[in-house]
Design an enzyme around this catalytic site. Structure first.
Site, PDB file in Angstrom:
ATOM      1  N   ASN A 155       0.897  -1.188   0.090  1.00  0.00           N
ATOM      2  CA  ASN A 155      -0.056   0.070  -0.022  1.00  0.00           C
ATOM      3  C   ASN A 155       0.759   1.194   0.087  1.00  0.00           C
ATOM      4  O   ASN A 155       1.308   1.708   1.142  1.00  0.00           O
ATOM      5  CB  ASN A 155      -0.955  -0.035   1.223  1.00  0.00           C
ATOM      6  CG  ASN A 155      -1.648   1.244   1.403  1.00  0.00           C
ATOM      7  OD1 ASN A 155      -1.945   2.176   0.577  1.00  0.00           O
ATOM      8  ND2 ASN A 155      -2.473   1.173   2.288  1.00  0.00           N
ATOM      9  N   ARG A 193      -2.074  -1.674  -4.176  1.00  0.00           N
ATOM     10  CA  ARG A 193      -2.969  -0.619  -4.220  1.00  0.00           C
ATOM     11  C   ARG A 193      -2.621   0.222  -5.309  1.00  0.00           C
ATOM     12  O   ARG A 193      -1.607   0.945  -5.445  1.00  0.00           O
ATOM     13  CB  ARG A 193      -2.705   0.310  -3.021  1.00  0.00           C
ATOM     14  CG  ARG A 193      -3.940   1.389  -3.177  1.00  0.00           C
ATOM     15  CD  ARG A 193      -3.572   2.255  -1.848  1.00  0.00           C
ATOM     16  NE  ARG A 193      -4.189   3.523  -1.875  1.00  0.00           N
ATOM     17  CZ  ARG A 193      -3.663   4.663  -1.313  1.00  0.00           C
ATOM     18  NH1 ARG A 193      -3.032   4.629  -0.437  1.00  0.00           N
ATOM     19  NH2 ARG A 193      -4.476   5.819  -1.481  1.00  0.00           N
ATOM     20  N   HIS A 250      -9.892   6.149  -1.941  1.00  0.00           N
ATOM     21  CA  HIS A 250      -9.861   5.632  -0.605  1.00  0.00           C
ATOM     22  C   HIS A 250     -10.788   4.406  -0.607  1.00  0.00           C
ATOM     23  O   HIS A 250     -11.398   4.092   0.437  1.00  0.00           O
ATOM     24  CB  HIS A 250     -10.197   6.659   0.429  1.00  0.00           C
ATOM     25  CG  HIS A 250      -9.012   7.664   0.556  1.00  0.00           C
ATOM     26  ND1 HIS A 250      -9.367   9.029   1.032  1.00  0.00           N
ATOM     27  CD2 HIS A 250      -7.699   7.610   0.694  1.00  0.00           C
ATOM     28  CE1 HIS A 250      -8.167   9.641   1.132  1.00  0.00           C
ATOM     29  NE2 HIS A 250      -7.173   8.861   0.908  1.00  0.00           N
ATOM     30  N   ARG A 261      -2.528  18.945   0.049  1.00  0.00           N
ATOM     31  CA  ARG A 261      -3.432  19.149  -1.034  1.00  0.00           C
ATOM     32  C   ARG A 261      -4.380  20.141  -0.868  1.00  0.00           C
ATOM     33  O   ARG A 261      -5.205  19.972   0.350  1.00  0.00           O
ATOM     34  CB  ARG A 261      -4.087  17.784  -1.707  1.00  0.00           C
ATOM     35  CG  ARG A 261      -3.236  17.081  -2.448  1.00  0.00           C
ATOM     36  CD  ARG A 261      -3.789  15.576  -2.712  1.00  0.00           C
ATOM     37  NE  ARG A 261      -2.958  14.610  -1.976  1.00  0.00           N
ATOM     38  CZ  ARG A 261      -3.728  13.252  -1.635  1.00  0.00           C
ATOM     39  NH1 ARG A 261      -4.936  13.021  -2.155  1.00  0.00           N
ATOM     40  NH2 ARG A 261      -3.169  12.315  -0.871  1.00  0.00           N
ATOM     41  N   GLU A 312      -6.728  -1.315   4.960  1.00  0.00           N
ATOM     42  CA  GLU A 312      -6.360  -1.470   3.616  1.00  0.00           C
ATOM     43  C   GLU A 312      -5.721  -2.765   2.879  1.00  0.00           C
ATOM     44  O   GLU A 312      -6.099  -3.346   1.884  1.00  0.00           O
ATOM     45  CB  GLU A 312      -5.782  -0.337   2.906  1.00  0.00           C
ATOM     46  CG  GLU A 312      -6.653   1.178   2.874  1.00  0.00           C
ATOM     47  CD  GLU A 312      -5.963   2.398   2.930  1.00  0.00           C
ATOM     48  OE1 GLU A 312      -5.012   2.465   3.699  1.00  0.00           O
ATOM     49  OE2 GLU A 312      -6.277   3.085   1.928  1.00  0.00           O
TER      50      GLU A 312
END
Ligand code: ADP
Length: 418
Positions: free
Chosen positions: A37, A116, A204, A264, A402
């Site tokens: 990931n 991912r 996500h 961001r 994840e």
């Protein structure tokens, strides 16, 4: 299944052999799967044994940066720290170096690697085996995720070169949002652009799949309701879940949209981008650098994009950056409650959502009018239900996993879990 998670799926992995994908021979005890990931601020990994429909974690870890450089921290299945070592690998070979480190630690090979990948675009709504045409078509999406897409795929390419026979599977952050009604994803642009794949996708998704799956096990009646999941990490977004399915989310065509993030900007008047170009003289590369790397908490505080640093600072600009983060998160929870036509639950996850009682408390305080209430002691503990019994909206913290979702899709696609 796109965009939906049921509790039993989370535990039981249905064997689903996909035509055209090389199926490794299945032994009584398969070598484990490595899930990689590559996130915006860290690389996380998990190693899982898959057997008879279940996944068992064997080893976990993360490569993170601190003042002294990069280090690899590994943990056992129960979360106990096994090792902390300086990490000096760099460039495209970092993924091969990490694979070698994992195999040395396991004293054996892994059966497959799952990755991912941030953007699946219009063509990839479920996990897929890595191949040259697949990689080329994903690389073409790089302008829609300039910080992430190339970085993740470079690791896949490096492993294909170093270990050509190792099966690799790509799992997508966009896939979980694939069941939205078209109106939720349509941009107000001429249709020509939609025909060329420009629409809201959402990101996500691997995290939201993890949260929705765990919620279905923990609290089935909450999971069946109208829930906003808040993934608040270096990248941050919200997802509106109805009955475990994503119906709307704050990120759009790119992972720049929505909440204010570590570096961001989040949603921005598109006219500002025109202004930055026309009056500020920024070209495409300058805009990418400004909007992805130098904005958000970092840009507003002038200090750091790391929430821990800002919470510990007494600088007024750091306080203003935190206030903006909370204001926008609360505003967007309310917007998604509008998409859901009500709100039964709110779940916090990821670095900030899991670890900061203060951000949870400040966000919930702004949502009191919607029936969001916290039990201060439960919020400080940060486990189980965080809202008082009988509150109209149930608030929870759930640790996202994840890597488990990546490993689950990988073992399922390759038929490793029989
Ligand atoms: P990513 O996976 O996108 O790299 P994470 O989910 O690991 O990011 O989240 C990183 C963010 O979580 C950073 O802003 C970090 O400061 C924040 N964070 C981690 N622990 C805490 C904490 N105890 N309190 C506040 N923020 C925290």
């Amino acid at each position: 299944m796109v965009g939906s998670v049921r509790g039993e799926d989370w535990l039981r992995q249905d064997v689903n052999s996909t035509p055209g994908v090389r199926q490794p021979e299945v032994n009584a005890r398969m070598p484990p799967v490595l899930a990689l990931n590559v996130g915006s601020s860290t690389v996380k990994f998990g190693v899982f044994e898959a057997a008879r429909g279940h996944l068992a974690p064997v080893l976990r870890g993360r490569i993170e940066s601190n003042g002294a450089g990069r280090r690899l921290v590994s943990q056992d299945a129960a979360g106990g720290v096994l090792s902390e070592t300086p990490w000096v690998a760099g460039g495209d070979d970092a993924t091969s170096d990490l694979l070698r480190w994992v195999e040395a630690r396991l004293a054996g090979p892994v059966a497959a690697v799952g990755h991912r990948v941030v953007h699946g675009g219009p063509d990839f709504s479920q996990a897929v085996a890595a191949s040259e045409p697949v990689l080329e078509s994903l690389e073409a999406l790089a302008p829609l995720a300039p910080l992430h897409q190339q970085q993740g795929l470079a690791g896949v390419r490096a492993l294909r070169k170093a270990c050509p026979d190792l099966p690799q599977v790509l799992t997508f952050d966009t896939a979980f949002h694939g069941g939205h009604e078209p109106v939720a994803d349509r941009l107000g642009l001429p249709r020509l652009w939609e025909a060329r794949g420009l629409r809201r996708y959402g990101f996500h998704g691997l995290s939201y799949e993890s949260v929705a799956g765990q919620l279905a096990m923990l609290d089935p009646s909450m999971a069946e309701g109208r829930v906003v999941a808040a993934h608040l990490g270096s990248g941050a977004s919200l997802c509106a879940l109805r009955n475990g399915r994503s119906i709307d989310t704050t990120m759009g065509a790119t992972p720049l949209d929505g909440l204010v993030m570590g570096t961001r900007c989040g949603s921005l008047d598109p006219g500002v981008v025109l202004y930055l170009q026309q009056a500020g003289g920024l070209d495409a590369a300058g805009l990418v650098d400004l909007l992805y790397r130098r904005s958000g908490l970092l840009g507003v505080s002038g200090l750091s994009g790391d929430m821990r640093v800002l919470l510990e600072s007494d600088s007024p600009a750091a306080r203003e950056a935190v206030d903006l983060f909370v204001y926008r998160a609360a505003r967007e929870v309310a917007a998604l409650a509008g998409s859901l036509e009500g709100l039964d639950g709110l779940v916090f996850t990821a670095g900030i959502g899991e670890n900061s009682p203060r951000i949870r408390a400040e966000t919930c305080a702004r949502l009191a009018w919607l029936g969001v209430e916290l039990d201060p002691a439960a919020n400080r503990r940060g486990s189980g239900r965080l809202s008082p019994v009988g509150a109209p909206v149930t608030v929870r913290m759930i640790r996202t996993d994840e890597e488990r979702v990546i490993a689950r899709h990988t073992s399922r696609l390759l038929g490793l879990d029989r």
